[in-house]
Motif scaffolding. Structure first.
Motif, PDB file in Angstrom:
ATOM      1  N   PHE A  52       9.720  29.785 -27.040  1.00 24.63           N
ATOM      2  CA  PHE A  52       9.295  28.421 -27.367  1.00 24.63           C
ATOM      3  C   PHE A  52       7.787  28.381 -27.577  1.00 24.63           C
ATOM      4  CE2 PHE A  52       7.972  24.112 -26.547  1.00 24.63           C
ATOM      5  CZ  PHE A  52       9.009  23.303 -26.981  1.00 24.63           C
ATOM      6  N   ALA A  53       7.039  29.009 -26.676  1.00 23.86           N
ATOM      7  CA  ALA A  53       5.579  28.943 -26.742  1.00 23.86           C
ATOM      8  C   ALA A  53       5.035  29.637 -27.986  1.00 23.86           C
ATOM      9  CB  ALA A  53       4.969  29.562 -25.483  1.00 23.86           C
ATOM     10  N   ILE A  54       5.611  30.802 -28.337  1.00 26.45           N
ATOM     11  CA  ILE A  54       5.149  31.513 -29.532  1.00 26.45           C
ATOM     12  C   ILE A  54       5.400  30.669 -30.776  1.00 26.45           C
ATOM     13  CG2 ILE A  54       5.584  33.491 -31.027  1.00 26.45           C
ATOM     14  CD1 ILE A  54       6.097  35.141 -28.500  1.00 26.45           C
ATOM     15  N   ALA A  55       6.630  30.152 -30.899  1.00 27.86           N
ATOM     16  CA  ALA A  55       6.959  29.335 -32.071  1.00 27.86           C
ATOM     17  C   ALA A  55       6.094  28.082 -32.119  1.00 27.86           C
ATOM     18  CB  ALA A  55       8.436  28.953 -32.036  1.00 27.86           C
ATOM     19  N   TYR A  56       5.891  27.468 -30.983  1.00 30.63           N
ATOM     20  CA  TYR A  56       5.071  26.259 -30.895  1.00 30.63           C
ATOM     21  C   TYR A  56       3.646  26.545 -31.353  1.00 30.63           C
ATOM     22  CZ  TYR A  56       3.347  21.889 -28.752  1.00 30.63           C
ATOM     23  OH  TYR A  56       2.787  20.657 -28.523  1.00 30.63           O
ATOM     24  N   ARG A 103      15.780  28.070 -28.805  1.00 27.83           N
ATOM     25  CA  ARG A 103      14.592  27.512 -28.158  1.00 27.83           C
ATOM     26  C   ARG A 103      13.356  27.745 -29.028  1.00 27.83           C
ATOM     27  NH1 ARG A 103      12.546  24.217 -24.318  1.00 27.83           N
ATOM     28  NH2 ARG A 103      11.140  25.802 -23.493  1.00 27.83           N
ATOM     29  N   ALA A 104      13.308  28.894 -29.698  1.00 23.39           N
ATOM     30  CA  ALA A 104      12.189  29.146 -30.603  1.00 23.39           C
ATOM     31  C   ALA A 104      12.208  28.166 -31.776  1.00 23.39           C
ATOM     32  CB  ALA A 104      12.242  30.582 -31.103  1.00 23.39           C
ATOM     33  N   ALA A 105      13.400  27.889 -32.327  1.00 21.11           N
ATOM     34  CA  ALA A 105      13.504  26.905 -33.408  1.00 21.11           C
ATOM     35  C   ALA A 105      13.077  25.522 -32.928  1.00 21.11           C
ATOM     36  CB  ALA A 105      14.937  26.875 -33.938  1.00 21.11           C
ATOM     37  N   TRP A 106      13.471  25.188 -31.730  1.00 21.79           N
ATOM     38  CA  TRP A 106      13.053  23.926 -31.106  1.00 21.79           C
ATOM     39  C   TRP A 106      11.532  23.887 -30.987  1.00 21.79           C
ATOM     40  CZ3 TRP A 106      15.404  22.557 -25.624  1.00 21.79           C
ATOM     41  CH2 TRP A 106      14.910  21.322 -25.189  1.00 21.79           C
ATOM     42  N   GLY A 107      10.930  24.985 -30.551  1.00 25.03           N
ATOM     43  CA  GLY A 107       9.480  25.056 -30.442  1.00 25.03           C
ATOM     44  C   GLY A 107       8.781  24.910 -31.779  1.00 25.03           C
ATOM     45  N   MET A 108       9.389  25.453 -32.837  1.00 21.89           N
ATOM     46  CA  MET A 108       8.817  25.297 -34.172  1.00 21.89           C
ATOM     47  C   MET A 108       8.699  23.826 -34.547  1.00 21.89           C
ATOM     48  SD  MET A 108      10.931  28.355 -36.076  1.00 21.89           S
ATOM     49  CE  MET A 108      10.363  27.926 -37.717  1.00 21.89           C
ATOM     50  N   CYS A 109       9.732  23.062 -34.263  1.00 18.31           N
ATOM     51  CA  CYS A 109       9.706  21.632 -34.589  1.00 18.31           C
ATOM     52  C   CYS A 109       8.757  20.867 -33.668  1.00 18.31           C
ATOM     53  CB  CYS A 109      11.114  21.062 -34.498  1.00 18.31           C
ATOM     54  SG  CYS A 109      12.276  21.779 -35.674  1.00 18.31           S
ATOM     55  N   PHE A 343      -1.171  27.553 -26.852  1.00 19.10           N
ATOM     56  CA  PHE A 343       0.180  28.039 -26.597  1.00 19.10           C
ATOM     57  C   PHE A 343       0.366  29.492 -27.023  1.00 19.10           C
ATOM     58  CE2 PHE A 343       0.552  23.457 -26.463  1.00 19.10           C
ATOM     59  CZ  PHE A 343       1.208  23.318 -25.249  1.00 19.10           C
ATOM     60  N   GLY A 344      -0.493  29.963 -27.918  1.00 24.27           N
ATOM     61  CA  GLY A 344      -0.510  31.402 -28.144  1.00 24.27           C
ATOM     62  C   GLY A 344      -0.985  32.123 -26.897  1.00 24.27           C
ATOM     63  N   GLY A 345      -2.012  31.551 -26.244  1.00 20.90           N
ATOM     64  CA  GLY A 345      -2.453  32.112 -24.970  1.00 20.90           C
ATOM     65  C   GLY A 345      -1.370  32.047 -23.921  1.00 20.90           C
ATOM     66  N   GLN A 346      -0.614  30.924 -23.905  1.00 19.19           N
ATOM     67  CA  GLN A 346       0.480  30.816 -22.944  1.00 19.19           C
ATOM     68  C   GLN A 346       1.529  31.886 -23.190  1.00 19.19           C
ATOM     69  OE1 GLN A 346       3.086  27.491 -23.375  1.00 19.19           O
ATOM     70  NE2 GLN A 346       3.969  27.697 -21.320  1.00 19.19           N
ATOM     71  N   ALA A 347       1.868  32.103 -24.459  1.00 19.28           N
ATOM     72  CA  ALA A 347       2.890  33.109 -24.775  1.00 19.28           C
ATOM     73  C   ALA A 347       2.447  34.497 -24.322  1.00 19.28           C
ATOM     74  CB  ALA A 347       3.178  33.097 -26.273  1.00 19.28           C
ATOM     75  N   ALA A 348       1.187  34.850 -24.641  1.00 19.76           N
ATOM     76  CA  ALA A 348       0.675  36.155 -24.221  1.00 19.76           C
ATOM     77  C   ALA A 348       0.610  36.245 -22.699  1.00 19.76           C
ATOM     78  CB  ALA A 348      -0.705  36.390 -24.835  1.00 19.76           C
ATOM     79  N   GLY A 349       0.129  35.163 -22.083  1.00 18.35           N
ATOM     80  CA  GLY A 349       0.021  35.171 -20.630  1.00 18.35           C
ATOM     81  C   GLY A 349       1.363  35.217 -19.936  1.00 18.35           C
ATOM     82  N   THR A 350       2.366  34.495 -20.469  1.00 17.41           N
ATOM     83  CA  THR A 350       3.690  34.496 -19.848  1.00 17.41           C
ATOM     84  C   THR A 350       4.348  35.858 -19.978  1.00 17.41           C
ATOM     85  OG1 THR A 350       3.916  32.144 -20.367  1.00 17.41           O
ATOM     86  CG2 THR A 350       5.919  33.323 -19.765  1.00 17.41           C
ATOM     87  N   SER A 351       4.117  36.538 -21.108  1.00 18.14           N
ATOM     88  CA  SER A 351       4.657  37.899 -21.250  1.00 18.14           C
ATOM     89  C   SER A 351       4.073  38.811 -20.172  1.00 18.14           C
ATOM     90  CB  SER A 351       4.312  38.447 -22.638  1.00 18.14           C
ATOM     91  OG  SER A 351       4.916  37.683 -23.646  1.00 18.14           O
ATOM     92  N   GLY A 352       2.755  38.734 -19.996  1.00 18.43           N
ATOM     93  CA  GLY A 352       2.136  39.541 -18.958  1.00 18.43           C
ATOM     94  C   GLY A 352       2.561  39.117 -17.569  1.00 18.43           C
TER      95      GLY A 352
END
Length: 388
Positions: A52-56, A103-109, A343-352
């Motif tokens: 979701f975060a990456i798509a968002y 969820r990724a599609a949802w994040g895109m919207c 949210f790009g930072g969130q995606a990277a941070g959540t992966s880590g």
């Protein structure tokens, strides 16, 4: 901003932000439920948040320039319809991989809801009134975070589970989308012929030195804070043996801390100034995460989470106000880049964070968040001092 239609539109955008923010946090207390139902690890279950975060984040780069070109309210309404369809489809998914994709599609919207609403405020509200207006708009975002976390926790312990939570959000998105119809029809048509090319508008933002500083600061916020927030319910559940519903309710105190900020924002800006707000905000967040680690009883986690929320919005609200003024000719693109970095930072941070939790537990995650946010607040305060 004194006319009734504008106030009504702002109210509807606040409701849109409510449901948009709820989607950001609804899965946090549901991660153990995903892990159990789909037989995956806690870190793997975090892919539902990461996707979701990456798509968002990525789709900000599409919605922002399109909002500048074709009308921000029109794009917000279209995004809300997409969120309603996406969340409804996610509620019906039968496999974990399908859930991650939906969820990724949802994040895109969802990428077109909150940032374009902020950009519309930047276009509509004079700068001297903007911070107070953004604080009122922020109540929708923060209330949505509370409601999303509570909704996820409530359904985590119910028979309907995450499907019920997603279904409730789908209904909310569609209701607000239909209600926005009159405001969209009244919106003056954008002059697409005079608007900058999407790549040119993004480039204009990135050419501005101060914009790059703001974007770097908000990316750090995503890496160190938003990623750690996603694991607070799981941490409380694992450490103190709390039910997911109670753990989610405690985690929701983060947004209550943010709401406390909105109640005193005007006075704090006058008393501390932007530099003092971001410096204090970073250190208060750091102290809150240390408090979570040191709390000997679950009840003592409540003031720590409230502190995190209050400090986070001392920091974030200052960044947000700067985001609406980084590039007035390309405001949609500027706010979109701001959200993309967050949210790009969130995606990277959540992966880590997911890898860290799987291999070393929750404590290193809390310590990284504490140090990272204190450093980010201090660095941005120094940048503000140099700029002046």
């Amino acid at each position: 901003m004194n006319d009734a239609p504008t106030h009504r539109t702002l109210l509807l955008l606040t409701f849109a932000a409510f449901f948009g923010a709820a989607a950001l946090r609804v899965c946090d207390p549901l991660l153990p439920r995903f892990a159990s139902e789909f037989a995956v690890s806690a870190g793997t279950a975090g892919q539902v948040v990461i996707g979701f975060a990456i798509a968002y984040g990525v789709l900000q780069l599409v919605f922002g320039p399109l909002g500048d070109r074709y009308g921000k309210l029109r794009l917000v309404r279209l995004a809300l319809f997409g969120c309603g369809i996406g969340s409804g489809a996610a509620a019906l998914s039968g496999h974990f991989d399908a859930l991650v994709v939906l969820r990724a599609a949802w994040g895109m919207c969802a990428a077109g809801v909150i940032p374009l609403s902020m950009a519309w405020i930047g276009d509509t509200v004079p700068y001297e009134q903007r911070q107070a207006t953004l604080a009122r708009f922020l109540t929708g975002t923060l209330s949505g975070m509370v409601a999303g976390t509570l909704l996820g926790g409530l359904f985590a312990d119910s028979a309907l589970g995450w499907r019920g939570a997603f279904g409730v959000l789908a209904a909310g998105y569609l209701a607000v989308a239909f209600a926005l119809g009159a405001a969209v029809r009244a919106e003056p048509p954008a002059d697409a012929a005079r608007a900058m090319h999407p790549l040119a508008s993004l480039a204009e933002v990135l050419r501005t030195p101060w914009a790059r500083v703001v974007l770097l600061a908000v990316a750090a916020e995503g890496v160190f804070m938003l990623s750690a927030l996603a694991f607070i319910p799981s941490y409380l559940h694992a450490r103190f043996g709390l039910s997911l519903a109670l753990a989610a309710a405690l985690a929701a105190c983060y947004a209550l801390g943010g709401l406390a900020y909105t109640a005193v924002a005007r006075r704090l800006v006058a008393r501390w100034g932007e530099q003092g707000m971001v410096w204090r905000g970073g250190w208060l967040v750091g102290a809150g995460f240390l408090g979570l680690w040191l709390a000997p009883h679950w009840a003592l986690s409540v003031p720590a989470i409230l502190l995190i929320g209050f400090g986070a919005y001392l920091f974030h609200a200052t960044l947000q106000t700067h985001a609406t003024q980084m590039a007035p000719r390309a405001r949609g693109s500027a706010v979109a880049l701001f959200a993309c970095c967050l949210f790009g930072g969130q995606a990277a941070g959540t992966s880590g964070a997911a890898a860290l939790v799987d291999h070393a537990g929750f404590v290193p995650l809390l310590l990284c968040a504490a140090v990272g946010l204190a450093a980010a607040g201090s660095a941005f305060a120094s940048a503000l001092a140099r700029r002046r």
